[in-house]
Scaffold this motif. Sequence first.
Motif, mmCIF file in Angstrom:
data_model
loop_
_atom_site.group_PDB
_atom_site.id
_atom_site.type_symbol
_atom_site.label_atom_id
_atom_site.label_comp_id
_atom_site.label_asym_id
_atom_site.label_seq_id
_atom_site.Cartn_x
_atom_site.Cartn_y
_atom_site.Cartn_z
ATOM 1 N N GLN A 54 0.391 -11.035 8.251
ATOM 2 C CA GLN A 54 -0.068 -9.613 7.883
ATOM 3 C C GLN A 54 0.168 -8.413 7.974
ATOM 4 N N HIS A 55 0.816 -8.766 9.313
ATOM 5 C CA HIS A 55 0.900 -7.267 10.253
ATOM 6 C C HIS A 55 2.632 -7.026 10.178
ATOM 7 N N ASP A 56 3.524 -7.560 10.180
ATOM 8 C CA ASP A 56 4.703 -7.916 9.405
ATOM 9 C C ASP A 56 4.626 -6.583 8.354
ATOM 10 N N LEU A 57 3.938 -7.538 7.594
ATOM 11 C CA LEU A 57 4.048 -6.887 5.890
ATOM 12 C C LEU A 57 2.915 -5.321 5.840
ATOM 13 N N ASP A 58 2.801 -5.126 6.808
ATOM 14 C CA ASP A 58 2.234 -3.747 6.998
ATOM 15 C C ASP A 58 2.879 -2.593 7.220
ATOM 16 N N GLU A 59 3.408 -3.635 8.602
ATOM 17 C CA GLU A 59 4.650 -2.346 9.503
ATOM 18 C C GLU A 59 5.888 -2.013 8.205
ATOM 19 N N GLU A 60 6.529 -3.112 7.507
ATOM 20 C CA GLU A 60 7.346 -2.685 6.768
ATOM 21 C C GLU A 60 7.156 -2.301 5.096
ATOM 22 N N ILE A 61 5.360 -2.374 5.249
ATOM 23 C CA ILE A 61 4.841 -1.533 4.130
ATOM 24 C C ILE A 61 4.823 0.800 4.545
ATOM 25 N N ARG A 62 4.835 0.478 5.884
ATOM 26 C CA ARG A 62 4.439 2.056 6.484
ATOM 27 C C ARG A 62 5.748 2.532 6.308
ATOM 28 N N GLY A 63 6.918 1.811 6.444
ATOM 29 C CA GLY A 63 8.348 2.257 7.412
ATOM 30 C C GLY A 63 8.214 2.561 5.424
ATOM 31 N N HIS A 64 8.984 1.864 4.371
ATOM 32 C CA HIS A 64 9.012 2.277 3.589
ATOM 33 C C HIS A 64 8.127 3.439 3.526
ATOM 34 N N LEU A 65 7.124 3.652 3.156
ATOM 35 C CA LEU A 65 6.235 5.317 2.322
ATOM 36 C C LEU A 65 7.108 5.950 3.403
ATOM 37 N N ALA A 66 7.092 5.800 4.876
ATOM 38 C CA ALA A 66 7.297 7.083 5.801
ATOM 39 C C ALA A 66 8.820 8.037 5.614
ATOM 40 N N LEU A 67 9.916 6.755 5.708
ATOM 41 C CA LEU A 67 11.464 6.645 4.409
ATOM 42 C C LEU A 67 11.919 7.844 3.693
ATOM 43 N N THR A 68 10.394 6.920 2.119
ATOM 44 C CA THR A 68 10.562 7.490 1.286
ATOM 45 C C THR A 68 10.303 9.191 1.462
ATOM 46 N N PRO A 115 5.419 18.557 3.013
ATOM 47 C CA PRO A 115 4.906 17.676 3.441
ATOM 48 C C PRO A 115 3.628 16.745 3.266
ATOM 49 N N THR A 116 2.751 17.406 3.264
ATOM 50 C CA THR A 116 2.284 17.179 2.301
ATOM 51 C C THR A 116 1.911 16.711 0.438
ATOM 52 N N ALA A 117 2.646 17.545 -0.197
ATOM 53 C CA ALA A 117 2.782 17.084 -1.475
ATOM 54 C C ALA A 117 4.079 16.116 -1.015
ATOM 55 N N ALA A 118 5.126 15.727 -0.024
ATOM 56 C CA ALA A 118 5.954 14.824 -0.258
ATOM 57 C C ALA A 118 4.939 13.619 0.237
ATOM 58 N N ARG A 119 4.569 13.405 0.599
ATOM 59 C CA ARG A 119 2.975 12.526 1.115
ATOM 60 C C ARG A 119 2.631 12.143 -0.368
ATOM 61 N N LEU A 120 1.969 12.426 -0.928
ATOM 62 C CA LEU A 120 1.625 12.224 -2.187
ATOM 63 C C LEU A 120 1.843 12.015 -3.016
ATOM 64 N N ALA A 121 3.334 12.496 -3.598
ATOM 65 C CA ALA A 121 4.340 11.944 -4.139
ATOM 66 C C ALA A 121 4.814 10.129 -3.784
ATOM 67 N N ALA A 122 5.190 10.032 -2.845
ATOM 68 C CA ALA A 122 5.270 8.817 -2.577
ATOM 69 C C ALA A 122 4.495 7.928 -1.957
ATOM 70 N N LEU A 123 2.951 7.911 -2.554
ATOM 71 C CA LEU A 123 2.077 7.414 -2.282
ATOM 72 C C LEU A 123 2.076 7.037 -4.437
ATOM 73 N N LYS A 124 2.368 8.135 -4.412
ATOM 74 C CA LYS A 124 1.657 7.586 -5.484
ATOM 75 C C LYS A 124 3.227 7.395 -7.224
ATOM 76 N N ASP A 125 4.339 7.226 -5.962
ATOM 77 C CA ASP A 125 5.429 6.905 -6.765
ATOM 78 C C ASP A 125 5.448 4.944 -6.157
ATOM 79 N N PHE A 126 5.126 4.298 -4.897
ATOM 80 C CA PHE A 126 4.822 3.730 -4.857
ATOM 81 C C PHE A 126 3.280 2.385 -5.273
ATOM 82 N N GLY A 127 2.760 3.417 -5.784
ATOM 83 C CA GLY A 127 1.174 2.679 -6.142
ATOM 84 C C GLY A 127 0.707 2.395 -5.701
#
Length: 879
Positions: free
Chosen positions: A5-19, A30-42
């Motif tokens: 479970q820890h590896d999966l959470d790290e991979e999701i966090r890494g993908h979001l940080a890169l986006t 930055p705030t808008a970029a974070r919200l847009a990344a979360l919206k695109d990820f689902g």
Amino acid sequence: MRPDQHDLDEEIRGHLALTIKERIEEGEDPTAARLAALKDFGNITLTRDSMRSIWRPRWLDAAEALGRDIRFALRALLRARGLAATVVVTLALGIGANAAIFSVVRGVLLRPLVNRDEDRLIYIRQSAPGIGAKNLTFSVPEIDDIKSRVKTVGMFGDFSTVDFTMIGLGSEPRMVKAGVVGGSFFDVMGLRPVLGRLLNAHDDGPKAAGAAVLTYRFWTTSLNSDPTVIGRTIRLGPRTATVVGVLERSVPYPADTEIIANVVTSPHHLGATMVTSRVHRMTELFGRLAPGASLEAARAELTSVHAAMMREHLEAYSAKAHTELSVSTLRDQIAAPARTILLLLLAAAAVVFVIACSNVANLILARSVRREGELAVRAALGAGSGALRRTLLAESLVLCGAGAVLGVVLARPFVALVSAYAARFSVRALEVSVDTSVLWVGAGLAMAAAVLLAYVPRLPSPYASAGLGLATGGVRITPGTNRRLRVFATTQIAFSFVLLAGAGMLLATLVSLQTARTGYDMRQVLAFDIPMSLTSLGDAKAIAFYQEATRRISRLPGVEDTAVGSFVPWRDAGSLGPGFQFTVEGYKPADGEENPRGRMRMVAPRFFAVLGVPMLAGRDFTADDRSGSEPVTIVSQSVAQRLFANGDAVNRHLTWTDPVFSIFGKPVPARIVGVVADVDDEHVVPGPALTIYQPAWQVGVAGRLFVHAAGDPYALVPAVTRVIREISADQPVERAATLEDVRAEVLSPERLNAFVFSGFAGIALLIAVVGVAGVLAFSVSARTREFGVRLAVGSAPRHLLARVLSEGLVIAGIGIATGAAGGYALAHVAARFFDHVQLPGIMPVIGAAAVLIGAAAVASLMPAARASRVDVLQALRSE
């Protein structure tokens, strides 16, 4: 290797940080970029679950989801404790009854016997249905003929039931029911000893030493499993025998004996009468199929041999008797008497289970209506029908699982009760105990009920216009839900009616039996068994013993009169078979008819006075009617009226013509000296009886003592026992009981029948009443606004009260009509498979209907009263 479970959470966090980083580099805030990344990820949770489903089997996810639903169901049911308790107890009654009865059915009908190769072991029965003899048994010449001619049966074993006076094994003189067998019996039966040895060919013959084997039950209950019993000497009647072994635990058949001894212990079996007379029948016959022989082949050969044997000896077989031979496996023979009653009990238990499930379905359906708002919200948020159905299944599993656990707990006393009941029909029932089959049956019924209940409620549609509206106001019942509620309630009433009508029939039968007039003085006459051995019959010493006993006992304080006889009414029923043929002076049977059959009873002087039987004509026996004097007899009123003109039988002559009397030489006519009122000592419901009484002092047969007490009859038992033991220290004195208690004991099967089926009917009625009350209560709560409107426009409260009451009575009426039609059809179907299927009379049917109508009215009162007290303003405001 699967990531955790820890590896999966790290991979999701890494993908979001890169986006987010890429969007910031493109110039986004930055705030808008974070919200847009979360919206695109689902949805992160759904994505995590989806990724995790790739790593492990789907069933594991389904199980985890069901586990969550079960935890949610537990929390929800803790908030509805009343509903949960009602459902659990209702299901427990249905599951416990079914599990217990299935255990008894399995133990009696399905469990194999301990006998070696039991499928090769057969039981051979000779019967005479024409004269009502279900088991005619065999004579030694008949058995010899069968053994010499039959080839499909490799070995035969014979068994005779004899009552011995036993002295020894540390107890006072007592009567024991014993089996007298040949040396091949235990080999044929395929039984083994648990101690010592069993009888064999070396124990056969008149010169063999007396030998006895103890049955397992006698050894464990009476002798406390004493291992030193082997080698002890006991006295059986006039002979002695050595205890050589203890039989393994097995089904005692054809009689529940305590001892099984070899032939030499019974002088009667060595006498000429037993060995040579074809009509002296007292032996049961068993066989073991020859190698390669089938049951059908053995049955055909035995039937053919028996028919040829009857043609060769026409004098030994009455044409009216329709003597026939039947062959079955021993297990089928043992189970046959209990099969019908156990299947009826199983059917009754199944009916209770159906009623319980119908009641629970009503409760669950009502609960689901109240939860439709919650379910509609879930459906609108994306829950599919499978997820919603799983939620309902989880709740059903919790309820049914708890019901099954409580049901299995209740099954233990139920098994003890049903086993004691079924033991009257098959001795195998005494060996039944609670085992794992109860757990499996309980779990199976719980699972079936859970699945059924999960599919009872209707699921809401996420697209229905009223879907979310259900959560905004009061409860509303759709027409479909209302129909299902009433169908379930009607089903309960219908099945309850069938059980109540059946129980009513049994109760009516019991009442008629208990109130039937017997012709005897029931309360003050005390009966004792004072048996003599077969070798003492007709002996002058035996006659002197009984005469002295009656003389001394008559002098005891509290004794009004005393007499002896050969037969205790009802208790000894069937012991002398279907009666014996006789003729009377001047009587000629019509063409094709045989001489009538009558019951033969031996009685001493004063017998009729002691038992309260009136003398209608002539005189009683006297002390002068003894051996060597003129043969005399007394007949019942039916004999006099049927066989003599104007019933004038006194001083006419009667002669026994039955072939069995040929062993005593040429029959001598006896002069009829008296006529007594009819009394039926065989049946608890008396009918006309052709009974011939012979003087005990003349023929030398008695065995039963009757004492007419002035006060409490049982207070005389110690004094009577003491007097008899003073005359003969080795004389057994047993089974002291008033005729009233003897008859009550004989009626105990009918009483137990009525009790057991009334218990089932009572449980069904209770559940049905709860079901009707629940349906109406829920209907009232859902129609609060309707009742408020009716009251607002002028309807009287009593009209609402009558309306709700009538709804309950309509449900009961439809249920009764359905139950009557279904029960009638079921009875006709059952008649094809079972003998003696009876429909209840009009009174039990009317009684059952009245009870259900009354119960429905009572169940409807509270909801009806609630409807009539609706507050108009509150009802209108509730919507």
